[in-house]
Every structure is written in structure tokens, then in C-alpha cells.
Design a protein around this motif. Structure first.
Motif: not given
Ligand SMILES: *Cc1c(COP(=O)(O)O)cnc(C)c1O
Length: 467
Positions: A365-366, A369, A373, A388, A390, A407-408, A445, A447
Motif C-alpha cells: 500500500l505504501s 500511495r 503522490e 491523493v 484512499e 488502494s490509493f 486508481d 494500483r
């Protein structure tokens, strides 16, 4: 080409109908000519002129060259729009049915390109020069990865289920829980596939609860039963007052009653997805180990390969499927087979992240993100305001239903009409971009972005926003 139309006018004056070559030479068709080719475009022009003649006979005025060219150009756009194109999937749905399910990635694309451009040693053993078994590498790899004795690859999972039932249970009863008589979408309904295979469906239990005793009673009442079929409930989730027998208990009952335990597993996970926090999608290996005699699954769902279906299990049963006349009709094409072999080779080598589906499901997830960003920062530098956010994506492809995939992404805010315009520009751009439009925002999204798609996505957003 060339003669001005003067005959067969039925009274109307068709002399003003433009000539084909003049329409083709009109500047508004320059782009369409490049993309469609002159031959195709000429056909479209002739068709437009036929329509114009009919209209003139009906009393309409003669169109100008420019008018016909614009009509043809609009038609050409629609024609091109129906052609399958590479798109950027920013929906967050990893296995998107409308976007071809699993993307294959660069490693598989290279194998495909090499093979597609020439001949392929698909049914020859290069060591001996003798005829080889089609799909041998893929089938051996599937055995190694699943622990099954034998395997067979076919065109898709629907074909695998049809072939399995037809070869192993035609003319006999097959017992299925009422909670597993599912529809997958696209016309795959378990009772209908079963009927087509020639097996007789015996329903047991209820929609929400089926116990081992229900199966036992049904087998008592159906002495001709060949099998119990267990179907993965992948695209929906039952909660509350529900019960389904343990897989191992069902396998034990099947053994005791000397019937087969057949399984339609749906997705075909090679790795344990539970370890990625995704529940409800058992691996092929766990199904084989739990005692299913034969397991069918798709190769383009969580496995992450090309469209295909696999039948794995007991050697004598897989051999019976292979011998069935339907097997030839349902066989996997050369290019998907090459793609499947390259995908399975990546699993054998432990290179999971070259399989885009695995990379998307495994990305921490990091990292997701940080990627969002970076895109937001890039947009800000170009004067496009976004934030940004979530998000909850989805595995898709009938897997892990209702389980959001954390996801982000990047969100664009805009007024209603403007939102629709931006979304349309994104869809028809090059490359086309498919985001999620939700509650007055356009959400991208990240991801589901593949390697190398960040820059083209950013450029597409900037040009869609700025018009
Ligand atoms: C997806 C699915 C199918 C159909 O598989 P295709 O590869 O799309 O033909 C059949 N059964 C189950 C349980 C599925 O999830």
C-alpha cells in the motif's frame, strides 16, 4: 470511380452527387485515410454516396463533397472505436472483464511477438524431431505448480467445465448444491452447461445451507451418480445463516460412495492469496490436496495469464478428457498457449512481479500511495489541481467478491457537465484512459497501472483537463 451519376435517377437529379475521388481527397478524411487505409475508406465513401443517392431520390438536396466527407469521417471514427485498443486501466479493478481480464506484461509480450511473427514448435519435439504433445510444457508446469498428476489446457474455463462433465459424467447424474448453481456472467450458468454436457443435474440442499447429509441422501437416491460437482462461489458472497460442507469432508464422502469429486474452481490461484490478505480464493494446490479428483479453472483470472482453461487432476480422468472428441474443438490456440507457457515459466522461476496481475495484487500500500503522490505532484507542476485519495479497488474476474482491495489514487474535481466532458476526452484519447467517475469526481486508481503507464496517464489527464 469518376463518372458523375446521371442514370437511373427515377426523376431526381443525381448529377450533383459528388465523385468518390473528390470525397476521398477532402482534407477532413486525411486522418481517417491514415488510420483505416484507402481501400476501407473507399468502401465507406461508396456507401455514403449510395445513401445520398437514396436521399436525393426521396427529395433531399444533393450533399456537397464536404458534407459527405464529414459523414464518412464520423462513420470512420465509430468504426475505429469498435476496434480493440490498448487502454490504461485506472479503475482499480485488477481483472476487468470489459478490459480483457489479465494484462500479460512485457515478458509475455516478448514471447508472443517472437512466436507470432514466425513458425512455432508447438507440436514437435525438437530433440527427436518427432511429433510432440501440444501444450506439454504448460501442462507439466501446471502439474508442478499444483501438485496434480496430470493436466490439460483448453480454450477457457467454460470449455474446461463442459469437457470435464461431458467426458466423465455424460448420461449420468451429478450432484450439486443449490447454493452453487451459479451464473458467472457472459452466459455461463452451471445448470445450462451441465445440460449441454449430457450430465444430469441433481440439486441438493438449499440456497443458503447444504450439509454433507444432503449429499449423502442424494447419492442414495441416484445410484447412477458419477460425481459430486463443487463450484466456486467467486462473484458473490453469502453471509449470515449459511453452511457448506468442508472440502475434505465432501472428498471423503465421494471416496466412500465411489463417485468422483469434480470442482469448478473459477480463478486458479497458483500462489496463496490469503497471504496477501485476500480471502475466499483457494489455490489450485489446496483444492488438489483437499481431495478433488479433477479441478477446472481459468488461466486469465487470478492466475494472470491469457484466456484459457485448465483441467488438472487424476491422470486417468485427465486422459479421458483429452481423448474426448470435444477436446479438439475446445483446444487452446497457439498464441494463448505461448503466452500461458511464458506466464507459467515466470511462476516456476519465482518471478511473480513480471506477471502484472500478481504485481498489482502484491504491491504494498505504501508503494501504491507513493505512486499516486508522484502523479499528483506531476499534475500540480502542470497547473492541474488534484488530490491523493484512499480508494478501495477490487480483484475482479469473479474473485474475492465484496472484498475491497486497499488502494490509493488521484482525484479530480469538476462540475457535472465538465466532468462528463473530461471523462469522454480520456476515453477517446490516445491512449484511452478508463478512470472511475464517482460522486462528482474522476478517480484514477493507481494500483491497476502497469509499468511505464504513469507518464502517459499524466499527459492524458493534462490534455483532457485543458481541452
Ligand atoms: C469465471 C468462471 C467460469 C468461466 O470461466 P471462463 O474462463 O471465463 O470461461 C466458470 N466457473 C467459475 C466458477 C468461474 O468463476
Amino acid at each position: 470511380m469518376g463518372e458523375e451519376e446521371t442514370r437511373g435517377t427515377g426523376g431526381a437529379d443525381l448529377r450533383g452527387i459528388p465523385r468518390v475521388d473528390r470525397v476521398l481527397a477532402n482534407p477532413s478524411l486525411t486522418q481517417a485515410k491514415q488510420r483505416l487505409g484507402v481501400a476501407v475508406l473507399t468502401r465507406l465513401v461508396r456507401r455514403a454516396l449510395d445513401e445520398a443517392r437514396d436521399a436525393v431520390r426521396g427529395g433531399a438536396p444533393c450533399p456537397s463533397v464536404e458534407e459527405v466527407a464529414l459523414r464518412v469521417s464520423a462513420h470512420a471514427e465509430r468504426t475505429l472505436g469498435t476496434r480493440a485498443r490498448r487502454v490504461i486501466n485506472a479503475t482499480g479493478v485488477v481483472l476487468h472483464t470489459n478490459l480483457g481480464r489479465a494484462p500479460l506484461g512485457a515478458r509475455v509480450a516478448e514471447a508472443l511477438a517472437r512466436s507470432a511473427a514466425g513458425y512455432t514448435s508447438i507440436e514437435i519435439d525438437l530433440a527427436t524431431g518427432r511429433r510432440g504433445r501440444r501444450g506439454a510444457f504448460a501442462e507439466d508446469a501446471l502439474c508442478e505448480l499444483s501438485g496434480a498428476e496430470a493436466s490439460l489446457v483448453v480454450n477457457n474455463n467454460a470449455a474446461a467445465v463442459l469437457l470435464m462433465l461431458g467426458a466423465l459424467a455424460a448420461g449420468r447424474s451429478v450432484v450439486v448444491s443449490r447454493g452453487e448453481l451459479v451464473e458467472i456472467g457472459g452466459g455461463f450458468r452451471v445448470p445450462e452447461v451441465m445440460a449441454r454436457s449430457g450430465a444430469r443435474l441433481v440439486e441438493v440442499g438449499t440456497t443458503n445451507k447444504t450439509r454433507i447429509a444432503d449429499y449423502a441422501r442424494a447419492l442414495d437416491a441416484a445410484p447412477d451418480a458419477a460425481a459430486i460437482l463443487r463450484v466456486h462461489q467467486g462473484n458473490f458472497r453469502q453471509v449470515g445463516f449459511v453452511e457448506r460442507p468442508e472440502h475434505r469432508a465432501l472428498a471423503a464422502l465421494a471416496r466412500e460412495r465411489k463417485v468422483l469429486l469434480l470442482e469448478d474452481l473459477g480463478g486458479g490461484a497458483i500462489v496463496d492469496l490469503e497471504s496477501l490478505g485476500l480471502s475466499g480464493e483457494p489455490s489450485v494446490r489446496s483444492s488438489v490436496e483437499a481431495g478433488s479428483d479433477v479441478v477446472c479453472f481459468s488461466t486469465d483470472k487470478v492466475l494472470g495469464g491469457p484466456q484459457g482453461g485448465a483441467i488438472v487432476g487424476r491422470a486417468d480422468l485427465v486422459a479421458a478428457c483429452r481423448k474426448d472428441p470435444l477436446a479438439r474443438a475446445l483446444r487452446l490456440g497457439r498464441l494463448p498457449l505461448v503466452a500461458l507457457e511464458a506466464t507459467l515459466a515466470a511462476y516456476l522461476e519465482g518471478d511473480l512481479d513480471v506477471i502484472p496481475t500478481m504485481a498489482a495484487l502484491r504491491a504494498p500500500l505504501s508503494a501504491v500511495r507513493a505512486r499516486a503522490e508522484r502523479i499528483q505532484g506531476e499534475l500540480a507542476r502542470e497547473g492541474v489541481t488534484s488530490s491523493v485519495v484512499e480508494l478501495g479497488g477490487a480483484v475482479g474476474g469473479g474473485a474475492c467478491a465484496e472484498e475491497p482491495l486497499p488502494s490509493f489514487g488521484v482525484a479530480l474535481e469538476a462540475a457535472g457537465g465538465e466532468l462528463a466532458t473530461i471523462a469522454e476526452r480520456l476515453r477517446v484519447g490516445e491512449p484511452p484512459v478508463l478512470p472511475r467517475v464517482q460522486e462528482g469526481r474522476i478517480l484514477f486508481d493507481v494500483r491497476t497501472l502497469l509499468d511505464g503507464e504513469d507518464a502517459p496517464l499524466t499527459a492524458a489527464i493534462i490534455s483532457a483537463v485543458k481541452g
